[in-house]
Design an enzyme around this catalytic site. Sequence first.
Site, PDB file in Angstrom:
ATOM      1  N   SER A 169       0.845  -1.196   0.000  1.00  0.00           N
ATOM      2  CA  SER A 169       0.000   0.000   0.000  1.00  0.00           C
ATOM      3  C   SER A 169       0.878   1.243   0.000  1.00  0.00           C
ATOM      4  O   SER A 169       1.990   1.252   0.534  1.00  0.00           O
ATOM      5  CB  SER A 169      -0.943   0.042   1.214  1.00  0.00           C
ATOM      6  N   TYR A 184      -2.728   1.406  10.581  1.00  0.00           N
ATOM      7  CA  TYR A 184      -2.540   0.923   9.209  1.00  0.00           C
ATOM      8  C   TYR A 184      -1.211   1.401   8.631  1.00  0.00           C
ATOM      9  O   TYR A 184      -0.433   0.603   8.076  1.00  0.00           O
ATOM     10  CB  TYR A 184      -3.697   1.402   8.335  1.00  0.00           C
ATOM     11  N   LYS A 208       1.995  -0.984   7.616  1.00  0.00           N
ATOM     12  CA  LYS A 208       2.475  -1.078   6.243  1.00  0.00           C
ATOM     13  C   LYS A 208       3.925  -0.615   6.114  1.00  0.00           C
ATOM     14  O   LYS A 208       4.673  -1.125   5.276  1.00  0.00           O
ATOM     15  CB  LYS A 208       1.560  -0.282   5.312  1.00  0.00           C
TER      16      LYS A 208
END
Length: 277
Positions: free
Chosen positions: A159, A173, A177
């Site tokens: 991502s 998040y 990542k």
Amino acid sequence: MSFPFPDVSNAPISELISLRGRCAVITGGAQGLGKAIAARFAEAGADLLLLDLDEERAHAAAEQLATRYGVKGLGARADISDTEAVATAADLAVAELGGIDIWVNNAGLFPNAPALEMPDVMWDQVFAVNSRGVFLGSREAARRMSAGGKGGVIVNTISTAGFQVAFPGMAAYVASKHAARGLTKSLAVDLAPLGIRVLGVAPSYVPTEGNIAAAREAAEAAALAGVEIPPVDVMTQSRIGRLGTPDDIARVVLFAASDLSLIMTGSTLLADAGETL
């Protein structure tokens, strides 16, 4: 030290992109990006094991692709944050498909909450899947790849959150990542002597079933906290005039998994339509 990576300079394109005779395991493979990746892999000739929490959907997706492309296709339930479940899935690939040549760590969670209000359980769940799950899948795949003596390729779905922060409420998040992106680099160093390449692919927002639901939940959570999140078409700075599609990302993953990218390991490829420029 001898590194078992051949020079394929004289191979034709058709051979370099082919996955014929290889087994690919894809986590989160029942829908969205995972299923799109599986479809391109099957078209390139790979046999498939699709792992997902939704076992019925995984079976259906694997059967559909096997029938369409004439490859072997299996579906199984697996919680990728659970060591035993991941090891069992890896053993299934070896027993039923003859080994593991490609492992794609695609499954992920995308919850959203302001940092001051984020419960511990949310943080832990995100890291359990997005970081721990990537490590467990990579480790179990690498163990079986090295035991088979052929090496292989591990591809991690990272991502653009592994490079930047798009909007508030993404602490877990984004951190997970960034961790997965760092893990991609470190694993590339550890596994190269075994003939195993490790690459990341970093998509921007792509409208899949999971992403659409996650974006909706993020907007609702932000609204309750008094934070405004712009619409996806505003926050996505595409330079190609449109959002990406699942197949846009799947083609990049196919490149990473095939011998077309044989010179590459440790890198994370931005599949973001120029969003992070």
